[in-house]
Design a protein around this motif. Sequence first.
Motif, PDB file in Angstrom:
ATOM      1  N   PHE A  32       0.857  -1.183   0.000  1.00 41.85           N
ATOM      2  CA  PHE A  32       0.000   0.000   0.000  1.00 41.85           C
ATOM      3  C   PHE A  32       0.894   1.234   0.000  1.00 41.85           C
ATOM      4  O   PHE A  32       1.849   1.292   0.771  1.00 41.85           O
ATOM      5  N   ASN A  33       0.582   2.208  -0.870  1.00 38.00           N
ATOM      6  CA  ASN A  33       1.356   3.449  -0.829  1.00 38.00           C
ATOM      7  C   ASN A  33       0.515   4.571  -0.233  1.00 38.00           C
ATOM      8  O   ASN A  33      -0.691   4.416  -0.013  1.00 38.00           O
ATOM      9  N   GLU A  35      -0.538   7.261  -1.451  1.00 40.97           N
ATOM     10  CA  GLU A  35      -1.527   7.842  -2.347  1.00 40.97           C
ATOM     11  C   GLU A  35      -2.804   7.013  -2.435  1.00 40.97           C
ATOM     12  O   GLU A  35      -3.761   7.397  -3.101  1.00 40.97           O
ATOM     13  N   ASP A  37      -2.840   3.633  -3.464  1.00 38.46           N
ATOM     14  CA  ASP A  37      -2.723   2.518  -4.403  1.00 38.46           C
ATOM     15  C   ASP A  37      -2.387   1.240  -3.642  1.00 38.46           C
ATOM     16  O   ASP A  37      -1.680   1.270  -2.628  1.00 38.46           O
ATOM     17  N   ALA A  38      -2.897   0.128  -4.148  1.00 33.93           N
ATOM     18  CA  ALA A  38      -2.663  -1.173  -3.513  1.00 33.93           C
ATOM     19  C   ALA A  38      -2.233  -2.188  -4.563  1.00 33.93           C
ATOM     20  O   ALA A  38      -2.699  -2.148  -5.700  1.00 33.93           O
ATOM     21  N   THR A  39      -1.350  -3.098  -4.169  1.00 33.12           N
ATOM     22  CA  THR A  39      -0.948  -4.220  -5.013  1.00 33.12           C
ATOM     23  C   THR A  39      -0.878  -5.460  -4.135  1.00 33.12           C
ATOM     24  O   THR A  39      -0.254  -5.429  -3.072  1.00 33.12           O
ATOM     25  N   ASP A  52      -4.048  -5.287  -8.763  1.00 30.23           N
ATOM     26  CA  ASP A  52      -3.915  -3.877  -8.408  1.00 30.23           C
ATOM     27  C   ASP A  52      -5.244  -3.339  -7.914  1.00 30.23           C
ATOM     28  O   ASP A  52      -6.306  -3.869  -8.242  1.00 30.23           O
ATOM     29  N   GLY A  53      -5.168  -2.285  -7.145  1.00 28.92           N
ATOM     30  CA  GLY A  53      -6.387  -1.681  -6.649  1.00 28.92           C
ATOM     31  C   GLY A  53      -6.087  -0.428  -5.861  1.00 28.92           C
ATOM     32  O   GLY A  53      -5.074   0.237  -6.093  1.00 28.92           O
ATOM     33  N   GLU A  54      -6.971  -0.152  -4.916  1.00 28.61           N
ATOM     34  CA  GLU A  54      -6.786   1.036  -4.086  1.00 28.61           C
ATOM     35  C   GLU A  54      -7.338   0.784  -2.697  1.00 28.61           C
ATOM     36  O   GLU A  54      -8.160  -0.115  -2.497  1.00 28.61           O
ATOM     37  N   TRP A  55      -6.851   1.563  -1.765  1.00 29.01           N
ATOM     38  CA  TRP A  55      -7.319   1.454  -0.386  1.00 29.01           C
ATOM     39  C   TRP A  55      -7.731   2.832   0.115  1.00 29.01           C
ATOM     40  O   TRP A  55      -7.326   3.850  -0.417  1.00 29.01           O
ATOM     41  N   ASP A  56      -8.551   2.809   1.150  1.00 29.01           N
ATOM     42  CA  ASP A  56      -9.028   4.053   1.745  1.00 29.01           C
ATOM     43  C   ASP A  56      -9.400   3.778   3.194  1.00 29.01           C
ATOM     44  O   ASP A  56      -9.633   2.626   3.580  1.00 29.01           O
TER      45      ASP A  56
END
Length: 108
Positions: A32-33, A35, A37-39, A52-56
């Motif tokens: 997780f970065n 910004e 972004d997730a991998t 790939d994806g995203e987190w919040d």
Amino acid sequence: AARIANTWQVASAIESDGTDITESFSDEQWTFNKEGDATIITKEAGITLTFDGEWDLESEDEIFELTISGEILGIPFSTTDEYTILRLSNPEFWLSDKNDTEIRLEPF
């Protein structure tokens, strides 16, 4: 959010009934970065798969929401999971999923 930014591995995964399912996560890396972004990298039958994806963060930073997409055997998918944050400190990131499985992450 800065404490989440890292590459993690699953140190333990225990279902609500006490069953240890850590082995099913043994080849996974969760990155997780800052910004959002997730991998997720995993191995299935000797094949490395990257999603790939995203987190919040939701609910005043108590909920970790993870959306991952990719394809398995040519079939596209997308999934969003919400985890309750149990602990977030350096170097621990503990989550509980919707089935009350406790997933403890540690730096990879």
